[in-house]
Structure formats: structure tokens, C-alpha cells
Scaffold this active site. Sequence first.
Site, PDB file in Angstrom:
ATOM      1  N   GLU A  82       0.835  -1.205   0.000  1.00  0.00           N
ATOM      2  CA  GLU A  82       0.000   0.000   0.000  1.00  0.00           C
ATOM      3  C   GLU A  82       0.874   1.260   0.000  1.00  0.00           C
ATOM      4  OE1 GLU A  82      -3.497   2.005   2.821  1.00  0.00           O
ATOM      5  OE2 GLU A  82      -2.126   0.504   3.636  1.00  0.00           O
ATOM      6  N   LYS A  96      -9.630   2.645  -3.145  1.00  0.00           N
ATOM      7  CA  LYS A  96     -10.141   2.096  -1.897  1.00  0.00           C
ATOM      8  C   LYS A  96     -11.573   2.560  -1.664  1.00  0.00           C
ATOM      9  CE  LYS A  96      -8.785   1.475   2.964  1.00  0.00           C
ATOM     10  NZ  LYS A  96      -7.788   1.838   4.007  1.00  0.00           N
ATOM     11  N   CYS A 150      -5.586  -2.355   2.623  1.00  0.00           N
ATOM     12  CA  CYS A 150      -5.452  -2.243   4.078  1.00  0.00           C
ATOM     13  C   CYS A 150      -6.601  -2.968   4.773  1.00  0.00           C
ATOM     14  CB  CYS A 150      -5.361  -0.773   4.477  1.00  0.00           C
ATOM     15  SG  CYS A 150      -4.906  -0.499   6.210  1.00  0.00           S
TER      16      CYS A 150
END
Length: 550
Positions: free
Chosen positions: A307, A371, A424
Amino acid sequence: MTGADIPIPAADEPGRLFGRLSGWIILLSGWRRALAAFLAGALATLALPPYDFFAVCLISFPVLVWLIDGAVDTADGGWLRRALPAAAVGWWFGFGYFVSGLWWVGAALLVDAQNFAWALPLAVLGLPAFLAFFYALATLVARLLWSDGLGRIFALAFGFGLAEWLRSFLFTGFPWNAIGYAAMPVPLLMQSDAVVGLYGMNALAVLVFAAPALLADRRHRRTGLAIALALVAAHVGFGLYRLNNAPTTAEEAAGNGVRMRIVQPSIAQTAKWDNAARRAIFDKHIALTETPPKPGEPKPSVIVWPETSIPYILTQTPEALARIGEALSDGQVLLAGAVREEQGTGDAGPLYYNSIYAINDRGEITDAVDKVHLVPFGEYLPLERWLRALGLQEVVEMPGGFTMATNRRSLKVNETLSFLPLICYEAIFPSELAYIGPRAAAILNVTNDAWYGDTPGPYQHFRQAQLRAVEQGLPVIRAANNGLSAIVDPYGRITDGLALDAVGVVDASLPSGVDPFWGTPPGPVQAWGILTLLLVISCGFTVSSGRRFD
């Protein structure tokens, strides 16, 4: 009445021992009851990674049952007043559980201590205090259905199952360290997750963990313990059956010919914020990417960086894209976490997304996904208008924070291969994995757990990603900046990986997926089937005991 006065036959020595213990716990009151609940909750966290000592829950939950037994208000104040003492016990249990299990969240605030150290008590104590209300709800609901003997065990399992389900989506959701994870420490014990899902496991785990409280009872003791043992036998037996019928190694399961490389650079979080270190960070990723494979092993076809691993806005830095293209061999594709910039509409400034890029061997961006589920206060500021007026800001250093993607779609790696991207902590939400686009061959989880250092946090995070593989029937490719990076097969077995804070690469074949147990991953149908059964049984015991629900 004291614990010694509880009438248990003299020949029943184990029952006498547990009767005295339960009697002593039942009679606790005031701060002693609160302390006992707090310690019981804290003890239960030893069942979580990295400790995985699940047997402690067979102590914590019986103590909780006995504390609820004693948490009564005899005043004539209606059903709510009579249940509030039990809710207080649940809150203290939850507070102990979440303080002990989530204290490491505060480490993220110390990365930039000058600006965020003031918020440390909110992270270490405030967040657990808030989450504890879900367990207060669990014990309140259980107390409303409470009855003698076995019935209260079913009531507690229903209460916790309901509370954990609510915790998964209320206030954006935070199902971290759900109770069900304590019952699934190793692949053998993970296979039931493919059948009932995490939310079903939460309820069934509490049913088993609380069952030893029946050792102090004369009624339903044998029946209750037999039910718990049957569930344990089914849990272990199904795991044995499923793994015995699975390929013996992940290499045998690799039927798609895709060779993966995961890059783990272990960049300190303080360095990631240092503009002067950006070139060194980028070069470290490039050097690991260009590392030759071990003798006799083929070159990887897909390379994964963690990430926000690219320390540049790529659309503004064409030379970085060109260098990536030089580092890739013919046919190789890089999947890398990066910040993506997009111009806002009208007079609005640029928007920033936490993204994954697919970059080919010519240094061209061929696909990008953003995301969907952002971290509140970490990546964006809830109630932004009011909180910014108070001088607050998100932890991630990004003007205006990150922008949320509108939908989740698969990431196209090449013409024949797509992955399901989870950035994440998106991997902790089993109910949010629906996506659009081509069918995914694997789950791609990129993360940066360097925020939390060498604490239980990265281990807990990895376990939750590991269970998504079992539920979805898909392998997980997990690239973490400082670990834990690994390839996990659809049975939850680790093919290969790197330890926390290690620097290096993982080269391994991508395991093939398997069909989910029900054809689709377990979801609300399985969870609510179990919860409804527990509720019906609890109500049956309540009615048969002569208690009224009001």
C-alpha cells in the site's frame, strides 16, 4: 447464601468445586464485579494472534456467565432496569477485551507525536470504551432471555452473535477481533468458516466458550456439555475432512501457471513521510523487484508492491513510470499501491485516492482501482466541516484526506487475469467483498502496518485476511510494507511468506481457487439461520422456566 451453601451432592466433587467458585463470583458486587469483568475480557485477548491460546476463553466466558447471574436489580423498575446491571457487566468485559486487544492502535499516533500524541487516550481508552457498548448490548439482550441452566448459554451466544453482526457495519463498521477469530487459530480450525461465515462463528464460539459454566449447575449439565463437545467435534472433524481432501501442497493447487513475487521493503513509517527519502524508498522497491529468482525457479509474471509504496504522484512523475518499465522484464506486470490524484469538479481542488495501479513492462498504467472503505480519522475526517473548525485533522498527511471510491471492482492484471483488490483494513469486512468486473482469480490485499510497529496489530490483521481466503474460496496475495506478507491458499494455509520487519521478496506460484462451500461465500443466510435457532431455543428455555420477557 454463600458459595459454600449451594446444594451440590457430596459425591460430585467437580460440581462442588465449580459451585463454590461460581457462587463466589455471583456474589461479587460494585467495583469488584466490574474488575472481574474487565479482567475476564482482557484474559480473552490471549486467544487472539499472536498468542492464539484459545483455551483462555473457556475461563473468560464462564466467568462472564456467573457475573451476569449475579447482576440483578430487584427493584420494581421494569425490564430495562432489571437488565442494566448485566449490561454494565458486558461493558466492563468489552472494555477489558478491547483495551487489551487494541492498545497498539495508539502506536499510529506516535509516528507524528508532535501533532497527535494528545489523542493517545482517545485511541487507547476511548475507542475501547465505545466498542464495549456492543458487548453491553450483547449481555443486555442475553439477560432479557436469561433462564437457569443451559438456556442462558444459548441466550449469551445469541446476544454476542447479534452484537458482533451490528459491530460489522454500524458507524462504518469495525469487526476487528470478532470473538469468532478466537476459535480459528490454525487452518485445521478455519474450515468451518467456509460453512457458517465469521458471523455464524461468533455465535457458535460463544456457545462453546461459555459451556463450562454448566459445570457449576445440576440442571442440563450433561446436555449442555454434550452439545458443546459435539460442536467442537464437528469443528475439528470438518477441518480434518476438508484438508485431507485438499491438495497436500499449495504448489499442487497451482493450476493457472501464474508466478507471483511480493516485495516487502520494511520502510519505517517516519521515513515514508520524509520527502528527502522518497528516491531511496523508490530505489529500494526497484532493487527488490529486479532481484533474480532462486536458481532453477522461473521469473515471476506478476509483482506486487505494498500500500502507498510508490512515493510519487505517478501522473506527475513520468520518469518514475519509465524506471518501473525498465525494471520489468517482458510480460511482467507490477501491481503497486499509490496515491492517485484526480482533478475535482468546478473550483474544487484535486481529489486523492488510496489506489492500486497495474503497470506493464512499457511503464504504462493499464488499470487502477481505488479504496472503497476508508479508515475514519485515519484517511478521512467524519463530520469534516465541524471537526476541522475545531482544528482536527486526519492522521494521514493528505490535503483534505482521501476520497472514497463509489464501488469495488476487480483489478485487471492482463487479458486473462483479474484480482479482487482489498486495500489495508478492507480485508476485515467479510460482508463487503461484492465486486463488479471480470471474475477474480485471487484476493489482492496490499497494506502498510508499519504504523503499528512490532505489536499484535499486524498479526491480528493478517489473520483476518487469512480467513477471507477460506470464506471466498480464493487465494490471498498479501503485500505488507513491513509484514506480514504471504500467499495464502483457499484453505487458509500459508504457501510462503516473510516475517514481520523482514526485508526481501516472496516468490511462489499462485494457488488455484476452489468453489465456496455453498456455491457463494457464506453470508446473512447462514448467520441469521444460526442466530434465529439460538433465539428460538433461548425463548423456549425462558418460557419453560416460567419467566416473563417483560
